[in-house]
Design an enzyme around this catalytic site. Structure first.
Site, mmCIF file in Angstrom:
data_model
loop_
_atom_site.group_PDB
_atom_site.id
_atom_site.type_symbol
_atom_site.label_atom_id
_atom_site.label_comp_id
_atom_site.label_asym_id
_atom_site.label_seq_id
_atom_site.Cartn_x
_atom_site.Cartn_y
_atom_site.Cartn_z
ATOM 1 N N ASP A 1 0.825 -1.393 0.059
ATOM 2 C CA ASP A 1 -0.015 -0.023 0.105
ATOM 3 C C ASP A 1 0.981 1.081 0.009
ATOM 4 O OD1 ASP A 1 -3.411 0.372 0.946
ATOM 5 O OD2 ASP A 1 -1.802 2.092 1.125
ATOM 6 N N LEU B 1 -17.667 -9.572 -0.837
ATOM 7 C CA LEU B 1 -17.430 -9.913 0.690
ATOM 8 C C LEU B 1 -18.450 -8.588 1.202
ATOM 9 C CD1 LEU B 1 -15.551 -7.284 2.288
ATOM 10 C CD2 LEU B 1 -13.820 -8.755 1.322
ATOM 11 N N ASN C 1 -24.647 -5.552 -6.918
ATOM 12 C CA ASN C 1 -25.149 -4.443 -5.866
ATOM 13 C C ASN C 1 -26.254 -3.563 -6.270
ATOM 14 O OD1 ASN C 1 -23.164 -5.125 -3.871
ATOM 15 N ND2 ASN C 1 -21.781 -3.767 -4.507
ATOM 16 N N PHE D 1 -33.149 -8.731 2.829
ATOM 17 C CA PHE D 1 -32.882 -7.598 2.285
ATOM 18 C C PHE D 1 -34.178 -6.849 2.070
ATOM 19 C CE2 PHE D 1 -28.539 -5.975 1.218
ATOM 20 C CZ PHE D 1 -27.811 -6.971 1.904
ATOM 21 N N LEU D 2 -35.006 -7.330 2.857
ATOM 22 C CA LEU D 2 -36.363 -6.596 2.785
ATOM 23 C C LEU D 2 -36.900 -6.042 3.986
ATOM 24 C CD1 LEU D 2 -39.056 -8.991 1.121
ATOM 25 C CD2 LEU D 2 -37.983 -6.988 0.234
ATOM 26 N N CYS E 1 -20.066 0.667 -0.521
ATOM 27 C CA CYS E 1 -20.115 -0.010 -1.944
ATOM 28 C C CYS E 1 -21.548 0.595 -2.506
ATOM 29 C CB CYS E 1 -20.119 -1.496 -1.676
ATOM 30 S SG CYS E 1 -18.400 -1.914 -1.241
ATOM 31 N N LYS F 1 -22.395 4.297 -3.737
ATOM 32 C CA LYS F 1 -21.490 4.787 -4.988
ATOM 33 C C LYS F 1 -21.717 3.725 -6.118
ATOM 34 C CE LYS F 1 -16.957 2.261 -4.402
ATOM 35 N NZ LYS F 1 -16.969 1.277 -5.184
ATOM 36 N N LYS G 1 -23.839 -0.093 9.262
ATOM 37 C CA LYS G 1 -24.453 -1.461 9.655
ATOM 38 C C LYS G 1 -23.914 -1.870 10.783
ATOM 39 C CE LYS G 1 -22.689 -4.897 7.143
ATOM 40 N NZ LYS G 1 -22.791 -5.768 5.851
HETATM 41 C C1 UDX Z 1 -22.537 -4.800 0.037
HETATM 42 C C2 UDX Z 1 -22.743 -6.224 -0.578
HETATM 43 O O1 UDX Z 1 -23.655 -6.902 0.121
HETATM 44 C C3 UDX Z 1 -21.515 -6.923 -1.024
HETATM 45 O O2 UDX Z 1 -21.939 -8.061 -1.627
HETATM 46 C C4 UDX Z 1 -20.474 -6.139 -1.614
HETATM 47 O O3 UDX Z 1 -19.479 -6.702 -1.979
HETATM 48 C C5 UDX Z 1 -20.289 -4.855 -1.008
HETATM 49 O O4 UDX Z 1 -21.496 -4.203 -0.681
HETATM 50 P P1 UDX Z 1 -21.896 -4.154 2.439
HETATM 51 O O5 UDX Z 1 -21.683 -2.692 1.898
HETATM 52 O O6 UDX Z 1 -20.841 -4.775 3.465
HETATM 53 O O7 UDX Z 1 -22.057 -5.114 1.237
HETATM 54 O O8 UDX Z 1 -23.223 -4.019 3.326
HETATM 55 P P2 UDX Z 1 -24.802 -4.828 3.130
HETATM 56 O O9 UDX Z 1 -24.943 -5.943 4.170
HETATM 57 O O10 UDX Z 1 -25.161 -5.481 1.867
HETATM 58 O O11 UDX Z 1 -25.518 -3.488 3.555
HETATM 59 C C6 UDX Z 1 -25.738 -2.341 2.758
HETATM 60 C C7 UDX Z 1 -26.777 -1.457 3.555
HETATM 61 O O12 UDX Z 1 -27.979 -1.901 3.127
HETATM 62 C C8 UDX Z 1 -26.453 -1.264 5.088
HETATM 63 O O13 UDX Z 1 -26.316 0.081 5.251
HETATM 64 C C9 UDX Z 1 -27.698 -1.989 5.611
HETATM 65 O O14 UDX Z 1 -28.110 -1.453 6.713
HETATM 66 C C10 UDX Z 1 -28.831 -1.877 4.401
HETATM 67 N N1 UDX Z 1 -29.730 -2.916 4.552
HETATM 68 C C11 UDX Z 1 -29.393 -3.936 4.317
HETATM 69 C C12 UDX Z 1 -31.011 -2.411 4.861
HETATM 70 O O15 UDX Z 1 -31.460 -1.216 5.053
HETATM 71 N N2 UDX Z 1 -32.032 -3.267 4.907
HETATM 72 C C13 UDX Z 1 -31.757 -4.690 4.642
HETATM 73 O O16 UDX Z 1 -32.640 -5.533 4.579
HETATM 74 C C14 UDX Z 1 -30.295 -5.107 4.215
#
Ligand code: UDX
Length: 436
Positions: free
Chosen positions: A30, A150, A212, A253-254, A264, A267, A326
């Site tokens: 890095d 991930l 995503n 995710f609901l 992620c 953006k 999260k």
């Molecule tokens: C995400 C993707 O899941 C992952 O596969 C990718 O590689 C990177 O982006 P991450 O950013 O770690 O991962 O978070 P994720 O668990 O997906 O949650 C994203 C956001 O959605 C969080 O702010 C979470 O609180 C929100 N969320 C998730 C909700 O508001 N409701 C849900 O039901 C699920």
């Protein structure tokens, strides 16, 4: 195998330590000297379960080292590019500066037969462009695009045992060779029959951004239903449960609430849409609505909190519980929780904030909040309490405990984790999202 990993952020640090754990000899590189020093001392720059232990084991084994010197990539046969692709300053497209710089810096150190493996999330078309650069280098090397899926909070698990691998490979023999090399890198998971899809570059790049985009759309879909529920007296959590029983839809995710954030999803949907625009396609115009619904939920939480303190937040003592985007993360990049906290502060509230891990990262971005180191300290004297990240510690709060500390029994449940009846029975003015 000898591997190099370029970029020691979320993705790279976890990837490097995980690859060493799998028995590979890894040099992680890095440009940030401080980050390299911290990692070399076994201190991860991020809060991520299992990572400290993994890092300690890998460093102790001698199979992992960190450096700022890109020359040390020489001798490794597989080079992972794991640098960030943030949103462009003043635009919505992805900023590829770091990816381009990493690949250019690596080229002089490649040897015949090496494989350059892109893991960063990039706009479709990037891999083909970078493959030209690799092919034009003096060494006979190839490029593969191997996106990373991930999730923060599960990063180690998702790296060592992902739910699928995607290899975007060049055509012909080079693709066959590259597939065999990557299979060797991931031997343990491949032997455990982790699904592995071999595609062209463009498909591999698209798998990541479309995954995503789909997840973001699913969350905004239920948050749009929350808006309808608010106008009609329906309960979005029951709606989600009922929808989720349809296996084609699924319950995950609901969860309606304050919406998605992080490094992620926000953006990536913007960059994906920007890329479609560049291609002259309207196909992803709906992602603007996905983004808009998501951001409106933050407005809603600010409005509910303001309403509960009598329509004007000025001078009100507001307890904000949860700042990370999260749980199990200290990441506050594009965090809806931190955004709400800041906006209440801007509206004149005295915001007293607590997060089990993200106080430090939040304070760097929002120094004018009043950070405290316990839930109780945040609750003491609060005129309204907002729960904005669903940490276990916060989900375990009871009306009795909160009532004993706050000045006023008013609660906004930004993640729909509480039973409204229980709180109302205890005398709370309770507001959820998409709930009567
Ligand atoms: C995400 C993707 O899941 C992952 O596969 C990718 O590689 C990177 O982006 P991450 O950013 O770690 O991962 O978070 P994720 O668990 O997906 O949650 C994203 C956001 O959605 C969080 O702010 C979470 O609180 C929100 N969320 C998730 C909700 O508001 N409701 C849900 O039901 C699920």
């Amino acid at each position: 195998m000898r591997l190099s990993v370029i970029g020691c952020g979320y993705l790279g640090a976890v990837h490097a330590a995980s690859m060493a754990e799998l028995g590979h000899d890894v040099v992680a590189i890095d440009v940030d000297e401080r980050k390299v020093a911290e990692l070399s001392a076994g201190r991860p720059p991020i809060h991520e379960p299992e990572l400290p232990e993994l890092l300690a084991r890998s460093l102790a084994s001698g199979r992992l080292r960190f450096t700022t010197d890109i020359e040390e990539a020489r001798g490794a046969s597989v080079h992972f590019v794991a640098v960030g692709t943030p949103q462009q300053q003043g635009g919505t497209a992805a900023d590829l500066t770091y990816v381009d710089a990493a690949v250019s810096a690596l080229l002089p150190h490649l040897s015949d037969g090496d494989l350059v493996v892109g893991k960063s999330t990039v706009p479709v078309g990037t891999a083909a462009r970078l493959a030209e650069l690799v092919r034009a280098s003096p060494a006979d090397a190839d490029l593969v695009w191997n996106p990373e899926f991930l999730r923060e909070g599960f990063a180690v698990k998702d790296t060592i045992r992902p739910d699928r691998f995607v290899y975007g490979v060049p055509g012909g023999d080079a693709g066959v060779r590259a597939t065999a090399v990557l299979d060797d890198v991931y031997r343990q998971a491949i032997d455990a029959e982790t699904p592995r899809l071999v595609t062209d570059y463009a498909t591999a790049e698209l798998v990541k951004v479309s995954a995503n985009a789909f997840l973001a759309t699913k969350i905004s879909f239920i948050n749009a239903m929350a808006e309808i529920a608010e106008a009609t007296g329906a309960d979005v959590t029951q709606l989600a449960d009922a929808l989720g029983h349809d296996a084609r839809i699924g319950r995950r995710f609901l969860n309606a609430g304050i919406g998605f954030g992080g490094g992620c999803l926000p953006k990536d949907i913007r960059a994906f849409q920007a890329r479609a625009d560049e291609l002259g396609l309207d196909s992803l115009a709906f992602l603007a609505d996905v983004d808009a619904v998501n951001l409106r939920r933050r407005d809603r939480v600010v409005a509910l909190a303001t309403e509960l303190v009598g329509g004007d937040a000025r001078g009100a003592r507001v307890a904000v519980l949860g700042l990370a985007f999260k749980p199990d993360s200290d990441d506050v990049r594009d965090s809806p929780a931190l955004d709400v906290a800041r906006r209440l502060r801007e509206a004149g509230a005295h915001v007293v904030a607590y997060d089990p891990a993200a106080n430090g990262t939040a304070a760097r971005l929002a120094p004018d909040l009043d950070y405290v180191d316990s839930v109780d300290a945040a609750l003491t004297g609060a005129e309204v309490t907002l729960v904005l990240t669903e940490w276990s510690e916060l989900k375990a709060l009871t009306p009795e405990r909160v009532a004993a500390l706050v000045a006023e029994r008013r609660l906004v449940d930004g993640r729909n984790v509480f039973d409204p009846r229980q709180w109302r029975d205890a005398g709370f003015e309770f507001r959820g999202l998409g709930r009567p």
